[in-house]
Design an enzyme around this catalytic site. Structure first.
Site, PDB file in Angstrom:
ATOM      1  N   HIS A 125       0.419   3.629 -10.422  1.00 49.90           N
ATOM      2  CA  HIS A 125      -0.490   4.067  -9.352  1.00 49.90           C
ATOM      3  C   HIS A 125       0.294   4.808  -8.267  1.00 49.90           C
ATOM      4  CE1 HIS A 125      -3.653   3.922  -6.384  1.00 49.90           C
ATOM      5  NE2 HIS A 125      -4.435   3.179  -7.124  1.00 49.90           N
ATOM      6  N   ARG A 135       0.837  -1.205   0.000  1.00 51.78           N
ATOM      7  CA  ARG A 135       0.000   0.000   0.000  1.00 51.78           C
ATOM      8  C   ARG A 135       0.872   1.256   0.000  1.00 51.78           C
ATOM      9  NH1 ARG A 135      -4.694   0.841  -1.599  1.00 51.78           N
ATOM     10  NH2 ARG A 135      -5.554  -0.869  -0.366  1.00 51.78           N
ATOM     11  N   GLU A 186      -2.079   9.192 -11.103  1.00 49.69           N
ATOM     12  CA  GLU A 186      -1.647   7.956 -11.763  1.00 49.69           C
ATOM     13  C   GLU A 186      -1.627   8.131 -13.283  1.00 49.69           C
ATOM     14  OE1 GLU A 186      -4.695   6.250  -8.446  1.00 49.69           O
ATOM     15  OE2 GLU A 186      -4.448   5.015 -10.254  1.00 49.69           O
ATOM     16  N   ASP A 226     -12.043  10.100  -6.748  1.00 49.45           N
ATOM     17  CA  ASP A 226     -11.623   8.913  -7.491  1.00 49.45           C
ATOM     18  C   ASP A 226     -12.051   9.132  -8.941  1.00 49.45           C
ATOM     19  OD1 ASP A 226     -11.977   5.325  -6.841  1.00 49.45           O
ATOM     20  OD2 ASP A 226     -10.903   6.459  -8.388  1.00 49.45           O
ATOM     21  N   ARG A 228       1.311  -6.383  -9.907  1.00 50.47           N
ATOM     22  CA  ARG A 228       1.768  -5.812  -8.634  1.00 50.47           C
ATOM     23  C   ARG A 228       1.916  -6.858  -7.537  1.00 50.47           C
ATOM     24  NH1 ARG A 228      -3.241  -2.476  -5.814  1.00 50.47           N
ATOM     25  NH2 ARG A 228      -4.867  -4.051  -6.119  1.00 50.47           N
TER      26      ARG A 228
HETATM   27  O1  TA6 Z   1      -6.721   4.260  -8.674  1.00 46.57           O
HETATM   28  C1  TA6 Z   1      -7.807   4.522  -7.879  1.00 46.57           C
HETATM   29  C2  TA6 Z   1      -8.387   3.198  -7.393  1.00 46.57           C
HETATM   30  O2  TA6 Z   1      -8.796   2.424  -8.459  1.00 46.57           O
HETATM   31  C3  TA6 Z   1      -9.497   3.460  -6.378  1.00 46.57           C
HETATM   32  O3  TA6 Z   1     -10.758   3.115  -6.891  1.00 46.57           O
HETATM   33  C4  TA6 Z   1      -9.090   2.628  -5.167  1.00 46.57           C
HETATM   34  O4  TA6 Z   1      -9.657   1.393  -5.167  1.00 46.57           O
HETATM   35  C5  TA6 Z   1      -7.590   2.585  -5.325  1.00 46.57           C
HETATM   36  O5  TA6 Z   1      -7.366   2.466  -6.688  1.00 46.57           O
HETATM   37  C6  TA6 Z   1      -6.845   1.551  -4.519  1.00 46.57           C
HETATM   38  O6  TA6 Z   1      -7.042   0.299  -5.044  1.00 46.57           O
HETATM   39  P1  TA6 Z   1      -6.439  -0.985  -4.248  1.00 46.57           P
HETATM   40  O7  TA6 Z   1      -6.843  -2.165  -5.075  1.00 46.57           O
HETATM   41  O8  TA6 Z   1      -4.934  -0.787  -4.217  1.00 46.57           O
HETATM   42  O9  TA6 Z   1      -7.019  -0.950  -2.865  1.00 46.57           O
END
Ligand code: TA6
Length: 348
Positions: A179, A78, A305, A246, A101
């Protein structure tokens, strides 16, 4: 590894020259550390080819990684820069953001010649190829090469090259994102900040300047992930933040800036082959729902991103796609003019 491909384990002589070092990270996971002689550095875990640290020459961390991040497969780390491939978010049958990932990548033993001269740069080449397991969920043969480069000025460059190696002539299609979790001072566009509490202003109270703003996405169309990806058009001013966001901004300029007044810092994101940009902050409620994210950590991160989402990439066998992002962090303050978004976004 620089073209001479010296052995990965190089004892770094104290900042005498840029170095590339392979070592063990959290939970004994392999990671590569790139260092530049002025002091900047980057750390990349082979697990997910995941950049987890980018520091400037003062040793200041520029990326956000949650204090609750889990460094253990199959969970994605994370924070830092997860690679979303071959699927962004839930735009398809695979797990959210695809599987790249949470796969172990390897050091690319023989990277094909690189389009740009990297002689004076510190870099590492990583490689991901499909496994039998992957073929069960995504029946395609591919080679994904990622070069992570740390420039002399501390810029972080990431170049992805995805090649379709299907032996059966079948094309494949994917979506993609870097991301990136940027570390920011305080994301909240507070009218009045009392201690750590964000309050509405009372008559006569001075409005507080929002610390963090994003420039370069004004007036663009975006898909709002909080409203069934409905399409809207952004207003004409810099973007500031007061709640969960988002959004997938479509066909953005190749340069976007995050201005962090408190830290007197501007992040400039340059991208190539990645037409879209996602802006994400979970804010307080969503933050509480994420087990690997601290309740208050949303205040100190912002994801911008560089992505290819609206127009998925289709490759025939033998074809290769390239998607590149270059991140730089420039010291800036309102009065230096450097923070003037027009100069930042129109500068070289
Ligand atoms: O990039 C934004 C997003 O798609 C959000 O919708 C949120 O879910 C975030 O990514 C984090 O995603 P993750 O799968 O890492 O919890």
């Amino acid at each position: 590894m620089s073209s001479a491909a010296p052995s990965p384990v190089m004892a770094p002589a104290a900042n005498e020259k840029p170095s590339v070092q392979m070592c063990k990270g959290i939970n004994g996971l392999d990671k590569v550390v790139l260092r530049e002689f002025r002091g900047s550095s980057v750390e990349i875990y082979l697990y997910g080819a995941h950049v987890t640290s980018w520091k400037n020459e003062h040793g200041e961390e520029l990326l956000f990684v949650s204090s609750k991040a889990i460094f253990k497969p199959p969970k994605a780390i994370r924070g830092g820069i997860p690679i979303c491939f071959p699927q962004f978010s839930n735009l398809g049958p695979l797990e959210a953001h695809g599987f790249a990932r949470n796969r172990f990548w390897s050091i690319d033993p023989s990277p094909p010649p690189f389009p740009v001269d990297s002689s004076n740069k510190t870099y590492v080449d990583l490689l991901l190829k499909n496994t039998e397991e992957d073929m069960k969920i995504w029946p395609h043969s591919f080679e994904f090469r990622l070069r992570v480069t740390l420039g002399p000025a501390g810029d972080l460059m990431m170049t992805s090259r995805v090649r379709n190696t299907n032996p059966d002539g079948k094309p494949f299609t994917f979506t993609f994102a870097y991301h990136t979790y940027f570390s920011v001072s305080d994301i909240r566009n507070c009218l009045v900040l009392t201690g750590d509490t964000c309050n509405a202003s009372l008559p006569g109270e001075t409005q507080k300047q929002s610390e963090v703003r994003v420039e370069g996405l004004e007036t663009l169309d975006y898909l709002d992930n909080l409203q069934n990806r409905e399409r809207f058009t952004e207003q004409g001013d810099a973007i500031t933040f007061e709640s969960e966001v988002d959004k997938i901004y479509l066909s953005t300029p190749t340069k976007i800036a995050i201005l962090d007044h408190e830290k007197k810092r501007t992040f400039v994101i340059r991208k190539d082959g990645l037409s879209d940009a996602v802006v994400w902050n979970p804010w307080d409620k969503k933050a509480k729902s994420l087990a690997d994210f601290g309740d208050d950590e949303y205040k100190h991160m912002l994801c911008i991103e560089a992505a290819a989402i609206e127009k998925p990439i289709t490759l025939k066998p033998g074809e290769e796609w390239k998607g590149r992002q270059e991140l730089s962090a420039v010291p800036s303050s309102y009065c230096s003019g450097q923070l003037d978004p027009r100069r930042v976004l129109q500068g070289s």
